[in-house]
Design a protein around this motif. Structure first.
Motif, PDB file in Angstrom:
ATOM      1  N   UNK A 216    -120.313  25.119  47.855  1.00 17.83           N
ATOM      2  CA  UNK A 216    -118.923  24.697  48.002  1.00 17.83           C
ATOM      3  C   UNK A 216    -118.010  25.881  47.705  1.00 17.83           C
ATOM      4  N   UNK A 217    -116.941  25.985  48.451  1.00 17.35           N
ATOM      5  CA  UNK A 217    -116.019  27.104  48.280  1.00 17.35           C
ATOM      6  C   UNK A 217    -115.458  27.147  46.860  1.00 17.35           C
ATOM      7  N   UNK A 218    -115.459  28.351  46.278  1.00 17.66           N
ATOM      8  CA  UNK A 218    -114.881  28.552  44.957  1.00 17.66           C
ATOM      9  C   UNK A 218    -113.364  28.443  44.945  1.00 17.66           C
ATOM     10  N   UNK A 219    -112.757  28.208  46.104  1.00 18.28           N
ATOM     11  CA  UNK A 219    -111.306  28.019  46.138  1.00 18.28           C
ATOM     12  C   UNK A 219    -110.884  26.791  45.353  1.00 18.28           C
ATOM     13  N   UNK A 220    -111.747  25.746  45.341  1.00 14.52           N
ATOM     14  CA  UNK A 220    -111.418  24.525  44.614  1.00 14.52           C
ATOM     15  C   UNK A 220    -112.664  23.661  44.512  1.00 14.52           C
ATOM     16  N   UNK A 221    -113.259  23.585  43.324  1.00 13.63           N
ATOM     17  CA  UNK A 221    -114.389  22.690  43.106  1.00 13.63           C
ATOM     18  C   UNK A 221    -114.461  22.303  41.650  1.00 13.63           C
ATOM     19  N   UNK A 222    -114.962  21.106  41.388  1.00 19.87           N
ATOM     20  CA  UNK A 222    -115.146  20.611  40.036  1.00 19.87           C
ATOM     21  C   UNK A 222    -116.613  20.734  39.669  1.00 19.87           C
ATOM     22  N   UNK A 223    -116.894  21.355  38.531  1.00 16.79           N
ATOM     23  CA  UNK A 223    -118.269  21.541  38.090  1.00 16.79           C
ATOM     24  C   UNK A 223    -118.502  20.775  36.796  1.00 16.79           C
ATOM     25  N   UNK A 224    -119.748  20.355  36.635  1.00 15.97           N
ATOM     26  CA  UNK A 224    -120.172  19.772  35.370  1.00 15.97           C
ATOM     27  C   UNK A 224    -120.332  20.932  34.387  1.00 15.97           C
ATOM     28  N   UNK A 225    -119.538  20.954  33.341  1.00 13.83           N
ATOM     29  CA  UNK A 225    -119.490  22.128  32.478  1.00 13.83           C
ATOM     30  C   UNK A 225    -120.848  22.456  31.860  1.00 13.83           C
ATOM     31  N   UNK A 226    -121.572  21.450  31.390  1.00 12.49           N
ATOM     32  CA  UNK A 226    -122.859  21.703  30.758  1.00 12.49           C
ATOM     33  C   UNK A 226    -123.819  22.391  31.718  1.00 12.49           C
ATOM     34  N   UNK A 227    -123.774  21.993  32.979  1.00  6.81           N
ATOM     35  CA  UNK A 227    -124.636  22.596  33.991  1.00  6.81           C
ATOM     36  C   UNK A 227    -124.189  24.020  34.307  1.00  6.81           C
ATOM     37  N   UNK A 228    -122.884  24.201  34.465  1.00  6.53           N
ATOM     38  CA  UNK A 228    -122.329  25.530  34.739  1.00  6.53           C
ATOM     39  C   UNK A 228    -122.745  26.515  33.648  1.00  6.53           C
ATOM     40  N   UNK A 229    -122.633  26.094  32.401  1.00  2.00           N
ATOM     41  CA  UNK A 229    -122.977  26.988  31.290  1.00  2.00           C
ATOM     42  C   UNK A 229    -124.480  27.186  31.181  1.00  2.00           C
TER      43      UNK A 229
END
Length: 288
Positions: A179-192
Motif C-alpha cells: 500500500x502506498x506510504x502516502x496514506x496507510x494505517x498500520x498496526x503499531x505492534x506489527x510495525x515495530x
C-alpha cells in the motif's frame, strides 16, 4: 462503524519544504478527535523547518525536528518512536494529503474487525478526482525488468499493468501486495516488530518493502475504497527532481536485489540494473 477512540490512534507525517501543505493536512485532521500529542510532525531539517515548527505549534500538535535530512522511512520511524505506549494504530501519511472526516475511523474499524490485517489504506484520489493506483502487487524480477525497460515507451505493457494492478480499483475491499506510504494505517505492534521502515531506503520503495515484509510475516495489507483521501502531489521533491529520480531508480534496484538475493539471480539482477540505469538516463535527458 464504531466511533474513533482518540487514545488508540495517532498520526505521523514527515515534512521537507512542505510547510503550506502540512498546514492544510493538519486542518483536515481537525475533523477527528485526536489530541495534539497524538499527531506528530517530523521535520527533516529543510529550509522551512522553523516555519513548519510554527505551523505545528499553531495547530497544537507535536513537532520533532531532526538534525539532518534522514530520509522518509527513517524520519517516520523516529516519529512513531515518540508515541505514547497506549497507541495501537498509526496513520502514516504524507503532508500533501487531505483526509475526509470518516477516513480514519473507518480504517481503525477495519483493523479492529480484521485481526489478520497488518495495514489498511483508503482509496487515494488525485486532485482531479481520478484514482491513484495506491494498492499494487509486489514486483517480481520479471515484472521489474519489463517495467524498467518498457514503461517509458510502452506504458500499457503487461509487466507495468501487472505491477500497477490497474484493473483492480473498484469499490470492493481487497488485499494488495503493498500500500502506498502516502496514506496507510498500520498496526503499531506489527510495525515495530518488523523494525519499522527499512532505513536503507532514503526515499521510495520503503512502502513496497514494508508490504513485502508484512506478507512474509503472515499479515494482510488491505485496500479499502469505501473511504478516501486526496493526494495533491510530491511538492517536497519538485525542487530537486533529478536527484529524486536517481534515488527512485536506486531504491527500485535495492528492493529487487533484497528480494532476489540468491546467487543464481545475479544475471537477472544485472539486466535489471542496466535497464534501470538506461531508463534513468533517458528520463533525465528528456527533462533537459
Amino acid at each position: 462503524m464504531s466511533s474513533l477512540n482518540p487514545e488508540r490512534a495517532a498520526v505521523v507525517t514527515v515534512t521537507y519544504n512542505s510547510c503550506a501543505q502540512v498546514s492544510e493536512f493538519l486542518d483536515s485532521l481537525a475533523q477527528t478527535t485526536l489530541p495534539g500529542d497524538h499527531i506528530i510532525v517530523v521535520e527533516n531539517r529543510s529550509p522551512q523547518a522553523e516555519a513548519t515548527r510554527q505551523t505545528a505549534a499553531a495547530h497544537g500538535v507535536n513537532f520533532v525536528c531532526l538534525p539532518s535530512n534522514a530520509g522518509y522511512g527513517s524520519a517516520m520511524n523516529r516519529g512513531v518512536a515518540t508515541l505514547d505506549s497506549g497507541v495501537e494504530y498509526v496513520l502514516i501519511s504524507n503532508p500533501d494529503v487531505r483526509l475526509n472526516a470518516d477516513t480514519l475511523p473507518a480504517l481503525v474499524d477495519w483493523l479492529d474487525t480484521h485481526r489478520d490485517c497488518g495495514a489498511v489504506a483508503p482509496q487515494i484520489l488525485n486532485e482531479d478526482g481520478t484514482v491513484y493506483p495506491s494498492a499494487r502487487s509486489i514486483p517480481s524480477l520479471r515484472n521489474g525488468v519489463g517495467h524498467a525497460l518498457f514503461a517509458r515507451f510502452w506504458p500499457d505493457n503487461p509487466w507495468s499493468r501487472h505491477y500497477r494492478a490497474d484493473a483492480d480499483y473498484g469499490d470492493t475491499p481487497r488485499d494488495a501486495g503493498w500500500l502506498s506510504g502516502a496514506c496507510l494505517l498500520v498496526r503499531r505492534s506489527t510495525f515495530e516488530k518488523l523494525g519499522g521502515f527499512d532505513e536503507g531506503f532514503f526515499m521510495y520503495f520503503e512502502d513496497v518493502d514494508l508490504g513485502y515484509r508484512l506478507g512474509l510475516d503472515g499479515w494482510a495489507s488491505t485496500y479499502l475504497p469505501t473511504v478516501s483521501a486526496t493526494h495533491t502531489g510530491g511538492t517536497s521533491t519538485r525542487t530537486d527532481s533529478d536527484r529524486m529520480l536517481r534515488i527512485h531508480h536506486e531504491s527500485a534496484y535495492r528492493f529487487m536485489s533484497k528480494k532476489y538475493n540468491a546467487w543464481y539471480f545475479a544475471p537477472l539482477r544485472l539486466v535489471l540494473r542496466v535497464g534501470l540505469w538506461a531508463r534513468f538516463q533517458l528520463i533525465r535527458r528528456s527533462h533537459e
